[in-house]
Design a protein around this motif. Structure first.
Motif, short mmCIF file in Angstrom:
data_model
loop_
_atom_site.label_atom_id
_atom_site.label_comp_id
_atom_site.label_asym_id
_atom_site.label_seq_id
_atom_site.Cartn_x
_atom_site.Cartn_y
_atom_site.Cartn_z
N SER A 152 4.76 83.38 15.35
CA SER A 152 4.52 84.01 14.05
C SER A 152 5.84 84.37 13.37
N LEU A 153 6.79 84.86 14.14
CA LEU A 153 8.12 85.20 13.61
C LEU A 153 8.79 83.97 13.01
N LEU A 154 8.73 82.87 13.71
CA LEU A 154 9.34 81.63 13.23
C LEU A 154 8.66 81.11 11.97
N ARG A 155 7.33 81.21 11.93
CA ARG A 155 6.61 80.78 10.73
C ARG A 155 6.98 81.65 9.53
N GLU A 156 7.04 82.95 9.75
CA GLU A 156 7.36 83.87 8.66
C GLU A 156 8.78 83.63 8.14
N ALA A 157 9.68 83.21 9.02
CA ALA A 157 11.06 82.93 8.60
C ALA A 157 11.17 81.66 7.78
N GLY A 158 10.14 80.79 7.83
CA GLY A 158 10.15 79.58 7.01
C GLY A 158 9.92 78.28 7.75
N PHE A 159 9.99 78.30 9.07
CA PHE A 159 9.80 77.07 9.83
C PHE A 159 8.34 76.63 9.77
N CYS A 199 11.65 71.68 7.96
CA CYS A 199 11.11 70.48 7.31
C CYS A 199 11.70 70.29 5.92
N PRO A 200 11.83 69.03 5.49
CA PRO A 200 12.28 68.78 4.11
C PRO A 200 11.30 69.35 3.10
N ARG A 201 11.82 69.85 1.99
CA ARG A 201 10.95 70.36 0.94
C ARG A 201 10.27 69.22 0.22
N ARG A 202 9.00 69.42 -0.08
CA ARG A 202 8.24 68.37 -0.76
C ARG A 202 8.32 68.56 -2.27
#
Length: 221
Positions: A191-198, A218-221
């Motif tokens: 959850s921490l990693l997702r919240e950081a942007g991964f 991940c590359p921005r779409r």
């Protein structure tokens, strides 16, 4: 002086995790070329990675705030002929710059940061990485299933006894780390990693209450 011995006797499958890490790094093609180890201690992780990855592809930077650890790291690097490839810097990992980062490693370090500061720390890492950059997080984890968590801890203590630690040494270490090492569960770390942007995050190794996770920017779409 005893840190390296403690590392190998206290962390299960340490070499296996580094080998898996090297395989994942080798499959990426980042534009930047520096691999950072935050909280590098005596430099073992970077030395092992430098043995497994092409010498002309990466530079390695280890960052720690303990001068004695860094002195040992530099001596080991020189002993193995890696001084020109690996740089060790004394700095605060929560504020230092991370230029040209291709991948960032944080092995059993985040668990020593205060929980309320961890999101800011991981967000800094996310911002420092290029697209397709990798963040490797290895942590001691807890289970919210209380019975299983006790079983996991008992199995880990049995592992340490098998490595030659006495009951007194195990108890003393546990007491020394109480309220210093504050582990999250696997779910809390994800959850921490997702919240950081991964966006792409996967555990790639788990042994009872030890978990290694890789996160891809991940590359921005």
């Amino acid at each position: 002086e005893v840190f390296d011995d403690m590392l190998h006797r206290s962390i299960p499958y340490y070499q296996t995790v580094i080998e898996a890490m090297a395989q994942l790094i080798a499959r990426t093609s980042p534009q930047a070329t520096v691999l950072y180890d935050l909280g590098c201690s005596t430099g073992t992780t970077l030395l092992e990675l430098s043995r497994r990855l092409p010498a002309d592809r990466f530079r390695y930077v280890g960052i720690d705030n303990a001068p004695a650890m860094l002195e040992k790291a530099r001596k080991k690097s020189a002993m193995f002929g890696k001084s020109g490839l690996i740089e060790f810097c004394q700095a605060d990992i929560t504020t230092c710059g991370l230029p040209e980062a291709a991948a960032i490693v944080c092995n059993y370090t985040l668990q020593f940061l205060r929980p309320m500061t961890r999101l800011d720390f991981v967000q800094r890492i996310y911002q420092a990485l290029p697209e397709n950059g990798l963040f490797f997080l290895s942590e001691k984890t807890i289970s919210h299933a209380k019975r299983l968590n006790r079983d996991f801890i008992d199995i880990y203590h049995a592992f340490k006894r098998h490595q030659g630690y006495s009951e007194l040494e195990i108890a003393a270490k546990r007491e020394a780390l109480e309220n210093v090492l504050i582990p999250f569960s696997v779910e809390e770390n994800l959850s921490l990693l997702r919240e950081a942007g991964f966006a792409e995050i996967e555990p790639y190794f788990k042994w009872f209450n030890f978990t290694a996770i890789v996160a891809l920017k991940c590359p921005r779409r």
